[in-house]
Design a protein around this motif. Structure first.
Motif, PDB file in Angstrom:
ATOM      1  N   ASP A  22       0.823  -1.204   0.000  1.00  0.00           N
ATOM      2  CA  ASP A  22       0.000   0.000   0.000  1.00  0.00           C
ATOM      3  C   ASP A  22       0.862   1.262   0.000  1.00  0.00           C
ATOM      4  O   ASP A  22       0.628   2.194  -0.780  1.00  0.00           O
ATOM      5  CB  ASP A  22      -0.913  -0.020   1.223  1.00  0.00           C
ATOM      6  N   PRO A  47      -4.965  -2.486  -3.697  1.00  0.00           N
ATOM      7  CA  PRO A  47      -4.653  -3.141  -4.971  1.00  0.00           C
ATOM      8  C   PRO A  47      -3.349  -3.929  -4.871  1.00  0.00           C
ATOM      9  O   PRO A  47      -2.354  -3.448  -4.316  1.00  0.00           O
ATOM     10  CB  PRO A  47      -4.515  -1.973  -5.952  1.00  0.00           C
ATOM     11  N   HIS A  67      -7.156  -7.845  -5.116  1.00  0.00           N
ATOM     12  CA  HIS A  67      -7.016  -6.798  -4.110  1.00  0.00           C
ATOM     13  C   HIS A  67      -6.989  -7.430  -2.730  1.00  0.00           C
ATOM     14  O   HIS A  67      -7.503  -8.545  -2.538  1.00  0.00           O
ATOM     15  CB  HIS A  67      -8.171  -5.795  -4.196  1.00  0.00           C
TER      16      HIS A  67
END
Length: 834
Positions: A22, A47, A67
């Motif tokens: 992230d 993602p 994800h």
């Protein structure tokens, strides 16, 4: 068709992995496009990756997006209502990105009544993946039984987590295979309630309990799939137990003391075979091995163009479970290989458990394949598991059962040409008939083997006399031991006993053994550092440098100088011509004991019986071992002149200061006598010169065509090939190449790292690049053995030097075979001609 998948971290450390992804993603966005507040807002999902093209074994194709839900299972369970909303929001987001089916990984499919409520609130189909997970887990336990050569009929299996959807499906499948089950459930509800989840005809095949303690003392097969984790205590399991742990979090409790007599299988995992492609761009980095069943089921359903809910609710019909397994195999997704804590499971893992399930007798009548499996497992479990990993990684986990001359035959019947020869132990070849006959004659005559110090051993005395006849000059006092390093120890002690004070000097890069005394004069930090402090007053000088030697001798405090005439494990390094003769002159001039270690170079290896004879040098102490008994029985010899021996041990108080229980045994001595006769009578030293010249000249011609060969060197049949395929700067260049092509400013990110972080990164890069050079050299060893059935290996001190040390009985045909094979390997490895 395109799929979406919502994964989640299964541990705190994996949550930090997601956190890293992230942070990197947000920084990339910022550096690519400039700062924007949207890049640093709270996100529902993180993602992770995109598959632009998955092509199956059957030729079907799909794409997908993965994800992460950035919560562990425990966190999701503690706020399941909120998580249900987040899952639905994530599904909708993936749908907006083109997904037509969404898979829910692990706990993201459990919250919200096992996906049923989630499905009702979504406009595209979803799957929890539990069907393929259940299929894989039951296949894992059946495969384990197969590997143990057990039939599932009547075997008791404990299923932990019943009546969860995965456990319930597995129960029905295993009952159909004839297993009897102990179903472990939670709570104290009426057992009939739990029993009625199964068809009535299956009730007689199960026992219900809410206490896992009922299983530990009688069951060896377990499948676990709870939603709580940490319910199985590995310390309580019977020896030979196998647990297929398909739970998240894991149902087997963590332990600080892993057991080698049980096997924990990472359950419910699926691997894509070689026929499955995740796109050429990710060819070597695609996550094809050990993906969870949830993701694999999502991919398989998408490949099948299946736009319907799957694996929802508690009841997973067995036919649907089997169907998804069959579809997975159709598309190239299988339950093999299996893994334990991420490590591939091999035959040796199961062999270690065999004796706990059935009586395994060690027998020569056992099939060669089983003998091989048994040997690999014994080595891994009882000798050196790290070396077992090394052998496996480099495809040298062979087990030989026959040797003759220069040939070895493995358990599979493959015949190899041996150019290692026990690292110089087999000058007379494997099982020379005259040496073997000497052993059998000795044993059949019932001669006494160990009569040291209560009598004068006959054969040991004969051997000492024979060595005195063959050794140069006046070397005539012989101490017999069991190995090269023991012979070195004897030489050190003799030098110390014969002198009053002073230092020992030795050569850098030298190798004299790994016992503490020998290690003290072995010039390789890697071998020494873990055992320091070693013997005091040992000083290292450069090999082959007479100036350095004389500078030390002029100080007047040197007792002895030990060296090899050629540094064998150092990479077969030869000193300048005349070096040995000058060493002798200087040692005589300064009254220093000269110790010559001919453990590898002696007994004909370099073209003379002793390498020192090339310069007519007589040391004060000569050390022999390795091939002294033809490599059949351990023996070493430390030979000195009478004057030195008398100085060290020439009194009643001192004559037994150094002894050995097994040194001087008659059997080893009789074998050594036969070996010496073979070496002399068959003139193996002359053959070493003839075959060595043939090999060396041909290898030099080949080497001249390939710049990644630094040199070919050596004498007689003590040869070496040094490789030099530099990877210096390769990792930095790779990073730089990527850096200026990426859409974000990675250089600026690097600048922000602390000096300490950069220092360690650079050190790691240097180490990795060095290891890559070693790996290149090792691949020559692998290719020669795998493709040409020729055994070679690297030297101990230099992993870029391949030793060429076949038995001295090598013939022209065998030499030409090696030359041809090496030429072929060089051509294969010549993609880069630096």
């Amino acid at each position: 068709m395109k799929f979406g998948f919502i994964a989640h971290p299964t541990s705190v450390t994996l949550k930090r992995h997601v956190k890293l992804i992230d942070l990197v993603n947000r920084n990339i966005d910022e550096q690519s496009n400039g700062y924007h507040e949207d890049y640093w807002k709270k996100q529902n999902l993180v993602p992770f990756t995109t598959f632009d093209s998955v092509i199956s074994k059957a030729g079907s194709q799909c794409s997908g997006i993965i994800h992460y839900m950035p919560l562990t299972a425990e966190e999701m369970l503690s706020e399941h209502r909120n998580v249900t909303k987040r899952v639905i929001e994530g599904i909708n987001d993936l749908q907006s990105r083109g997904a037509e089916l969404v898979g829910l990984g692990g706990f993201t499919g459990i919250v919200g009544n096992r996906g049923l409520q989630t499905a009702e609130k979504c406009s595209i189909p979803i799957t929890t993946g539990n069907s393929l997970t259940a299929y894989a887990a039951q296949r894992n336990i059946l495969q384990a039984m197969e590997r143990l050569e057990l039939s599932p009929q009547g075997i008791e299996v404990a299923i932990i987590g019943y009546p969860g959807s995965i456990s319930l499906a597995i129960a029905q499948l295993l009952i159909d295979k004839g297993c009897h089950l102990t179903l472990v459930h939670r709570g104290k509800s009426d057992p009939d309630k739990y029993l009625n989840y199964l068809p009535s005809q299956m009730h007689s095949s199960v026992t219900l309990t809410n206490n896992i303690e009922d299983c530990y003392g009688r069951i060896k097969f377990y499948i676990a799939a709870t939603s709580t984790g940490s319910v199985i205590d590995p310390a309580r399991l019977l020896s030979g137990s196998i647990v297929v742990d398909a739970a998240l979090p894991k149902d087997v409790m963590p332990t600080l003391q892993p057991r080698e007599d049980i096997l924990i299988i990472d359950g419910g995992l699926i691997s894509a075979g070689p026929e499955v492609s995740f796109g050429e761009a990710t060819k070597n980095f695609a996550p094809k091995k050990f993906m969870n069943g949830c993701l694999a089921e999502t991919i398989v359903l998408t490949l099948e163009q299946c736009r319907e809910d799957y694996s929802l609710g508690r009841i997973l019909p067995p036919e649907r479970v089997l169907n998804i397994g069959q579809l997975a195999e159709k598309h190239g997704f299988t339950t093999v290989p299996m893994a334990t804590d991420g490590e591939w499971i091999t035959d040796s893992h199961f062999y270690g458990l065999l004796r706990h399930h059935r009586d395994i007798q060690v027998s020569l009548d056992t099939s060669k394949h089983l003998q091989r499996t048994q040997t690999i497992s014994r080595f891994r479990h009882h000798i050196n598991p790290v070396m077992a990993d090394f052998y496996q990684f480099n495809h040298i986990e062979r087990v030989f059962h026959h040797g003759s001359g220069c040939q070895l035959t493995d358990m599979d019947g493959t015949i190899y040409l041996d150019f290692v020869a026990g690292y110089g132990c087999l000058n007379t070849g494997h099982n020379h008939p005259k040496v073997t006959k000497a052993i059998t004659d000795y044993l059949s005559s019932e001669n006494p083997t160990f009569v040291q110090y209560v009598s004068m051993p006959y054969h040991a005395s004969l051997l000492a006399e024979r060595l005195a006849e063959l050794a140069p000059g006046d070397l005539s006092r012989v101490f017999l031991s069991n190995s090269g390093t023991e012979a070195v120890e004897a030489a050190i002690k003799m030098a110390l006993a014969a002198t009053s004070t002073g230092r020992l000097i030795y050569c850098d890069n030298g190798y004299h053994g790994k016992t503490l005394g020998a290690l003290s004069i072995t010039g390789r930090t890697k071998h020494r550092s873990e055992f320091e402090p070693l013997l005091p007053e040992c000083h290292e000088i450069p090999f082959g440098c007479l100036t350095a030697l004389e500078e030390e001798l002029q100080k007047g405090d040197v007792r002895a100088f030990i060296l090899e005439p050629i540094q064998g494990e150092g990479g077969v390094l030869l000193p300048p011509k005349g070096y040995l003769k000058e060493v002798r002159r200087l040692c005589t001039k300064y009254n220093v004991i000269m110790i010559l270690d001919e453990v590898q170079t002696g007994l004909g290896r370099t073209g003379k019986l002793f390498c020192c004879e090339w310069e007519n040098v007589v040391p004060d102490i000569l050390i022999l071992s390795k091939s002294l008994s033809g490599g059949t029985i351990p023996i070493g010899a430390t030979i000195s002149n009478p004057r030195l021996w008398d100085s060290a041990y020439g009194s009643m108080d001192r004559c037994i200061l150094h002894t050995s229980t097994f040194g001087g045994g008659n059997l080893a001595a009789a074998t050594a006598l036969a070996t010496l006769n073979v070496i002399v009578e068959e003139n193996l030293a002359a053959n070493a010169i003839a075959m060595g010249e043939k090999l060396k000249s041909s290898l030099e011609e080949i080497a001249s065509q390939y710049p990644f060969i630094k040199s070919v060197r050596g004498m007689g049949l003590m040869l070496a090939i040094e490789f030099s395929q530099s990877f210096k700067g390769s990792i930095n260049a790779t990073a730089q190449e990527l850096a200026h092509r990426l859409p974000w400013n990675s250089r600026e990110t690097y600048k922000m790292l602390s000096d300490n972080a950069k220092h360690h990164m650079l050190a790691a890069i240097d180490a990795i690049e060095s290891n890559l050079e070693d790996m290149f050299s090792l691949r020559f060893v692998t290719k020669l053995s795998q493709e040409h059935n020729i055994l070679t290996f690297l030297t101990a001190n230099n992993s870029r030097v391949m030793r060429i040390q076949p038995p001295l009985v090598l013939n022209s045909q065998e030499a030409l075979r090696f030359i041809s094979a090496f030429d072929s390997v060089c051509r294969d490895m010549s993609t880069f001609m630096d």
